[in-house]
Design an enzyme around this catalytic site. Structure first.
Site, PDB file in Angstrom:
ATOM      1  N   HIS A  14       0.868  -1.195   0.000  1.00 19.50           N
ATOM      2  CA  HIS A  14       0.000   0.000   0.000  1.00 19.50           C
ATOM      3  C   HIS A  14       0.897   1.236   0.000  1.00 19.50           C
ATOM      4  O   HIS A  14       1.257   1.765   1.042  1.00 19.50           O
ATOM      5  CB  HIS A  14      -0.912  -0.038   1.238  1.00 19.50           C
ATOM      6  CG  HIS A  14      -1.912   1.080   1.304  1.00 19.50           C
ATOM      7  ND1 HIS A  14      -3.081   0.997   2.033  1.00 19.50           N
ATOM      8  CD2 HIS A  14      -1.926   2.318   0.745  1.00 19.50           C
ATOM      9  CE1 HIS A  14      -3.760   2.121   1.916  1.00 19.50           C
ATOM     10  NE2 HIS A  14      -3.070   2.955   1.150  1.00 19.50           N
ATOM     11  N   HIS A  16       1.306   4.832  -2.592  1.00 17.96           N
ATOM     12  CA  HIS A  16       0.898   5.610  -3.776  1.00 17.96           C
ATOM     13  C   HIS A  16       2.154   6.270  -4.332  1.00 17.96           C
ATOM     14  O   HIS A  16       2.801   7.052  -3.619  1.00 17.96           O
ATOM     15  CB  HIS A  16      -0.118   6.683  -3.388  1.00 17.96           C
ATOM     16  CG  HIS A  16      -1.338   6.129  -2.706  1.00 17.96           C
ATOM     17  ND1 HIS A  16      -2.520   5.906  -3.375  1.00 17.96           N
ATOM     18  CD2 HIS A  16      -1.562   5.731  -1.426  1.00 17.96           C
ATOM     19  CE1 HIS A  16      -3.421   5.409  -2.529  1.00 17.96           C
ATOM     20  NE2 HIS A  16      -2.863   5.291  -1.337  1.00 17.96           N
ATOM     21  N   HIS A 194      -9.534   1.023  -1.008  1.00 16.08           N
ATOM     22  CA  HIS A 194      -9.477   1.697   0.283  1.00 16.08           C
ATOM     23  C   HIS A 194     -10.886   1.638   0.877  1.00 16.08           C
ATOM     24  O   HIS A 194     -11.860   2.035   0.209  1.00 16.08           O
ATOM     25  CB  HIS A 194      -9.086   3.157   0.112  1.00 16.08           C
ATOM     26  CG  HIS A 194      -7.633   3.394  -0.190  1.00 16.08           C
ATOM     27  ND1 HIS A 194      -6.967   2.774  -1.204  1.00 16.08           N
ATOM     28  CD2 HIS A 194      -6.724   4.207   0.425  1.00 16.08           C
ATOM     29  CE1 HIS A 194      -5.703   3.202  -1.210  1.00 16.08           C
ATOM     30  NE2 HIS A 194      -5.518   4.073  -0.233  1.00 16.08           N
ATOM     31  N   GLU A 197     -11.149   3.530   6.227  1.00 14.66           N
ATOM     32  CA  GLU A 197     -10.081   4.410   6.718  1.00 14.66           C
ATOM     33  C   GLU A 197     -10.792   5.512   7.515  1.00 14.66           C
ATOM     34  O   GLU A 197     -10.715   5.553   8.738  1.00 14.66           O
ATOM     35  CB  GLU A 197      -9.279   4.987   5.537  1.00 14.66           C
ATOM     36  CG  GLU A 197      -8.184   5.977   5.945  1.00 14.66           C
ATOM     37  CD  GLU A 197      -7.503   6.657   4.740  1.00 14.66           C
ATOM     38  OE1 GLU A 197      -8.043   6.619   3.613  1.00 14.66           O
ATOM     39  OE2 GLU A 197      -6.421   7.261   4.949  1.00 14.66           O
ATOM     40  N   ASP A 275       1.811   4.058   2.743  1.00 11.12           N
ATOM     41  CA  ASP A 275       0.761   4.890   2.131  1.00 11.12           C
ATOM     42  C   ASP A 275       1.361   6.033   1.293  1.00 11.12           C
ATOM     43  O   ASP A 275       1.473   5.902   0.079  1.00 11.12           O
ATOM     44  CB  ASP A 275      -0.188   5.437   3.204  1.00 11.12           C
ATOM     45  CG  ASP A 275      -1.586   5.743   2.669  1.00 11.12           C
ATOM     46  OD1 ASP A 275      -1.845   5.492   1.493  1.00 11.12           O
ATOM     47  OD2 ASP A 275      -2.425   6.228   3.449  1.00 11.12           O
ATOM     48  N   ASP A 276       1.729   7.131   1.939  1.00  7.05           N
ATOM     49  CA  ASP A 276       2.314   8.290   1.242  1.00  7.05           C
ATOM     50  C   ASP A 276       3.529   8.744   2.050  1.00  7.05           C
ATOM     51  O   ASP A 276       3.459   9.745   2.781  1.00  7.05           O
ATOM     52  CB  ASP A 276       1.275   9.415   1.143  1.00  7.05           C
ATOM     53  CG  ASP A 276       0.030   8.959   0.397  1.00  7.05           C
ATOM     54  OD1 ASP A 276       0.083   8.878  -0.840  1.00  7.05           O
ATOM     55  OD2 ASP A 276      -0.971   8.648   1.064  1.00  7.05           O
TER      56      ASP A 276
END
Ligand code: HPA
Ligand code: ZN
Length: 337
Positions: A14, A16, A194, A197, A275-276
């Site tokens: 996961h 991006h 997703h 969340e 994630d980011d």
């Protein structure tokens, strides 16, 4: 424990690619491409990364990616991420990208995919990291727009491992995209989404029933629904949890409040991801270390999380077996606690 966590072989499921844009590269690309940014320095960019919720992050995330214009930009972005990940023990990556966020700005899908793919190839050669690409639909846009990008991607079907669903969750339930995911399945593409969340546990149930996902991204709200937990445990449905993201986006107030340990103790198939990472302050091992420290996870739980990351991947049986054997061999070679 920290060195153990940094080096243990792991997969990231996961992340991006647009969220790996570190401030230094953002500034360099803004100069290279003549794209103005509302920031004059790396410090100013980092200072802006204070978020109240998912949307406040997404606003900066979409603004930042405006500097990405050419295949070379996407190549540089991808390779820089893989270099950082290799230093954190990452052996395999399944990378999200948001094509609509680029085509909407006039950057063609092929430019984006060619650049990411050549970055992934270079990362395989230089760092020995295997990889796959997951095409994500932006859920704040219409289902028609998602269908359009899926059809646009059809000639590139073999370059994509799966489809996903991201962006603003509340008010954009999985049901909105059922037909798009049906079409993707007809093309032979598995899916992830997703869900849970910021959105409710019911969105996780929709992702399972209507989108027929193979993994749930985040999914932390599942603990609100005991029947759902039982179903997720029974089916060994993987949940790609991102602890630092959850704290930065105020899904949990602090890392001490995160429900990751409770999820593991309920028998859920949890993995840890970044994630980011450029926006939330840490890559895969940083996330594992932060969660381990705050929640006092045992060494056995750390091993379980990394084992899950390989098992939950889209790799074929022989690649999975090879990486799991590498993990077991690595663990066996470590000194006891
Ligand atoms: N949630 C939803 N969409 C996203 C995220 C996230 O954490 N990161 C990038 N797009
Ligand atoms: Zn995400």
């Amino acid at each position: 424990m920290d060195a153990f966590i940094q080096q243990i072989p792991k997969a990231e499921l996961h992340v991006h690619v647009e969220g790996t844009l570190e401030p230094e590269l953002m500034l360099a690309l803004s100069r290279r491409n003549g794209v103005a940014l509302p920031y004059a320095s790396v410090e100013q960019i980092r200072a802006a990364y204070e978020f109240d919720n998912l949307q406040s992050f997404l606003d900066l995330y979409y603004a930042g990616m405006a500097v990405l214009r050419t295949s070379q930009d996407f190549h540089d972005l991808t390779l820089a991420y893989l270099q950082r990940s290799a230093a954190q023990g990452t052996r395999h990556v399944e990378m999200f990208f948001d094509p609509q966020a680029h085509t909407e700005r006039g950057v063609p899908l092929e430019v984006v995919m060619d650049g990411i793919e050549s970055g992934l190839d270079a990362g395989r050669d230089q760092h020995g990291i295997s990889s796959m690409l997951i095409l994500c639909f932006l859920r704040h846009l219409s289902a028609e727009s998602a269908m359009e990008i899926l059809e646009h991607a059809r000639p590139h079907r073999d370059r994509i491992a799966a489809v996903g669903l991201d962006s603003s969750e509340l008010g954009h339930p999985p049901s909105k995209f059922q037909k798009v995911f049906d079409r993707a399945r007809d093309m032979g593409l598995p899916s992830v989404a997703h869900a849970g969340e910021e959105g409710p546990a019911a969105y996780i149930t929709e992702a399972l029933d209507l989108l027929r996902v193979a993994r749930v991204d985040h999914g932390v709200r599942c603990l609100d629904d005991d029947a759902l937990v039982a179903r997720l445990v029974e089916s060994r449905m993987p949940l790609t949890v991102c602890p630092m993201s959850n704290v930065k986006l105020r899904v949990f107030d602090t890392m001490d409040d995160h429900n990751l340990r409770a999820m593991l103790e309920r028998g859920l198939c949890v993995t840890i991801n970044s994630d980011d990472p450029a926006y939330f302050g840490g890559y895969a091992a940083d996330n594992l270390a932060a969660a381990q420290r705050a929640l006092d996870l045992s060494r056995a739980q750390v091993i379980e999380l990394t084992r899950n990351s390989f098992e939950a991947s889209f790799l074929g049986a022989s690649d999975k077996a090879r990486l799991l054997a590498e993990l077991d061999g690595w663990v066996a070679a470590q000194p006891a606690d």
